[in-house]
Design an enzyme around this catalytic site. Structure first.
Site, PDB file in Angstrom:
ATOM      1  N   ASP A  28     -10.607  40.123 -23.291  1.00 38.03           N
ATOM      2  CA  ASP A  28     -11.218  38.792 -23.233  1.00 38.03           C
ATOM      3  C   ASP A  28     -10.451  37.872 -22.296  1.00 38.03           C
ATOM      4  O   ASP A  28     -10.996  36.902 -21.779  1.00 38.03           O
ATOM      5  CB  ASP A  28     -11.284  38.186 -24.630  1.00 38.03           C
ATOM      6  CG  ASP A  28     -12.411  38.831 -25.401  1.00 38.03           C
ATOM      7  OD1 ASP A  28     -12.199  39.928 -25.951  1.00 38.03           O
ATOM      8  OD2 ASP A  28     -13.531  38.281 -25.372  1.00 38.03           O
ATOM      9  N   ASN A  86      -7.539  40.718 -26.695  1.00 41.99           N
ATOM     10  CA  ASN A  86      -8.791  41.446 -26.937  1.00 41.99           C
ATOM     11  C   ASN A  86      -9.088  41.443 -28.437  1.00 41.99           C
ATOM     12  O   ASN A  86      -8.297  40.919 -29.234  1.00 41.99           O
ATOM     13  CB  ASN A  86      -8.677  42.880 -26.390  1.00 41.99           C
ATOM     14  CG  ASN A  86     -10.016  43.589 -26.334  1.00 41.99           C
ATOM     15  OD1 ASN A  86     -11.000  43.032 -25.826  1.00 41.99           O
ATOM     16  ND2 ASN A  86     -10.094  44.803 -26.841  1.00 41.99           N
TER      17      ASN A  86
HETATM   18  O1  MRU Z   1     -16.120  39.020 -30.385  1.00 47.77           O
HETATM   19  P1  MRU Z   1     -16.655  39.826 -29.236  1.00 47.77           P
HETATM   20  O2  MRU Z   1     -17.593  40.901 -29.674  1.00 47.77           O
HETATM   21  O3  MRU Z   1     -17.225  38.953 -28.141  1.00 47.77           O
HETATM   22  O4  MRU Z   1     -15.364  40.539 -28.634  1.00 47.77           O
HETATM   23  C1  MRU Z   1     -15.524  41.338 -27.503  1.00 47.77           C
HETATM   24  C2  MRU Z   1     -14.284  42.058 -27.108  1.00 47.77           C
HETATM   25  O5  MRU Z   1     -13.243  41.899 -27.687  1.00 47.77           O
HETATM   26  C3  MRU Z   1     -14.398  42.925 -25.900  1.00 47.77           C
HETATM   27  O6  MRU Z   1     -13.495  43.985 -25.993  1.00 47.77           O
HETATM   28  C4  MRU Z   1     -14.066  42.102 -24.656  1.00 47.77           C
HETATM   29  O7  MRU Z   1     -14.842  40.938 -24.596  1.00 47.77           O
HETATM   30  C5  MRU Z   1     -14.267  42.882 -23.409  1.00 47.77           C
HETATM   31  S1  MRU Z   1     -15.969  43.230 -23.131  1.00 47.77           S
HETATM   32  C6  MRU Z   1     -16.108  44.073 -21.673  1.00 47.77           C
END
Ligand code: MRU
Length: 318
Positions: A224, A234
């Site tokens: 993220d 992440n």
């Molecule tokens: O809470 P989320 O589902 O938005 O979290 C997503 C993640 O942690 C992913 O691993 C990250 O955004 C990378 S997506 C290519």
């Protein structure tokens, strides 16, 4: 089918809260509806959030009221705090507000189209790096969903997995459920099944044991945000996998676009970690009045990260 797209005068996106049961799309006509879709994870994943942010500003710009659009852009920018791509996408589109709605839309569509190219490049580069490091077949453990559903198409970590599969170099994929909203069990399992990729689901707390038992020879996840010092933020549960990978002596690889690397975030401690509603964790399985802390992300210190693969380069441990 794209996870998120522009349809002439509105946004269309796959409602990820309905998968794997139903593959349905949402029509998004207003910034308020988009903020709602983002906060309840109908659209989620860092690259998809970047595109959503930019397209949201394009929606706002259509009113012709630049001041109101700027205010709406700010609301959108902070709909979720951790993935830097959301603010990045909003900022890129917002910078064009003074040039009128067409310019804002052009910027947003540029981000949308680039995401497709970027993910293919990340996938191929990551697959090449893993093959050079490990030979074939590559068996991997992943977490959350860093696939097509987290982007416009293809995926980052799952883009690498898809590229390995395409090249006949993939062994088996182990995936964590990803409590409490089950992005792994619901979304990654669905994507892998659609792609005909052999996979096995484990509970989050078993992920490190899969690594310790030698069942995989790499861990690959998305991000993220990557801080300037290369700490990786992440989905919560990533950090234990990195610890397990370090202990087992296997690569812990992060696949992410350059836009996820944030030079303005010095290290992981500077990131706002989203804390979500405890109600997502509580229910009939918990005693009434149980206190719950719903941390949505964690920080993996840079020294546990073997490689960060982007569309342009591979950053290996310093
Ligand atoms: O809470 P989320 O589902 O938005 O979290 C997503 C993640 O942690 C992913 O691993 C990250 O955004 C990378 S997506 C290519």
């Amino acid at each position: 089918m794209r996870t998120i797209d522009w349809r002439g005068d509105h946004i269309e996106l796959i409602d990820q809260t309905r998968l794997p049961g139903e593959l349905v799309t949402l029509r998004i006509d207003t910034v308020d509806a988009l903020v709602d879709a983002i906060t309840r994870l109908a659209v989620r994943g860092a690259p998809a959030l970047g595109v959503a942010g930019a397209l949201g500003v394009a929606l706002a710009a259509r009113s012709g009221d630049t001041e109101q659009a700027a205010r709406q852009a700010e609301t959108l920018r902070t709909a979720r705090p951790t993935a830097v791509n959301l603010a990045w996408g909003v900022d890129r589109a917002r910078a064009r507000l003074g040039e009128g709605p067409d310019a804002v839309l052009a910027e947003a569509l540029d981000i949308l189209d680039a995401d497709v190219r970027v993910n293919r490049a990340v996938g191929s580069r990551g697959a090449r790096w893993l093959l050079d490091a490990l030979g074939r077949p590559v068996n991997v453990q992943t977490h959350c969903n860093a696939g097509a559903l987290a982007c416009v198409e293809w995926g980052t970590a799952l883009g690498v997995v898809r590229a390995l599969h395409r090249d006949g170099a993939l062994g088996h994929v182990y995936l964590n459920e990803t409590r409490p909203l089950l992005q792994g069990a619901r979304l990654t399992a669905w994507e892998l099944a659609q792609a005909g990729i052999a996979h096995t689901l484990v509970v989050d707390s078993a992920g490190p044991s899969v690594v310790a038992r030698g069942m995989v020879n790499a861990v690959i996840v998305g991000a993220d945000r990557v801080a300037a010092n290369r700490d990786v933020i992440n989905k919560v549960g990533t950090y234990p996998l990195a610890l397990a990978a370090a202990r087992a002596g296997i690569p812990f690889v992060v696949a992410a676009p350059e836009s996820t690397i944030d030079p303005d975030t010095p290290d992981g401690s500077a990131v706002t970690i989203e804390v979500r509603d405890p109600a997502e964790m509580l229910g009939t399985h918990t005693p009434p009045d149980t206190a719950a802390l719903n941390l949505a992300f964690d920080v993996t210190p840079a020294d546990l990260v073997t490689a960060i693969v982007t569309e342009d380069r591979v950053l290996t441990a310093r």
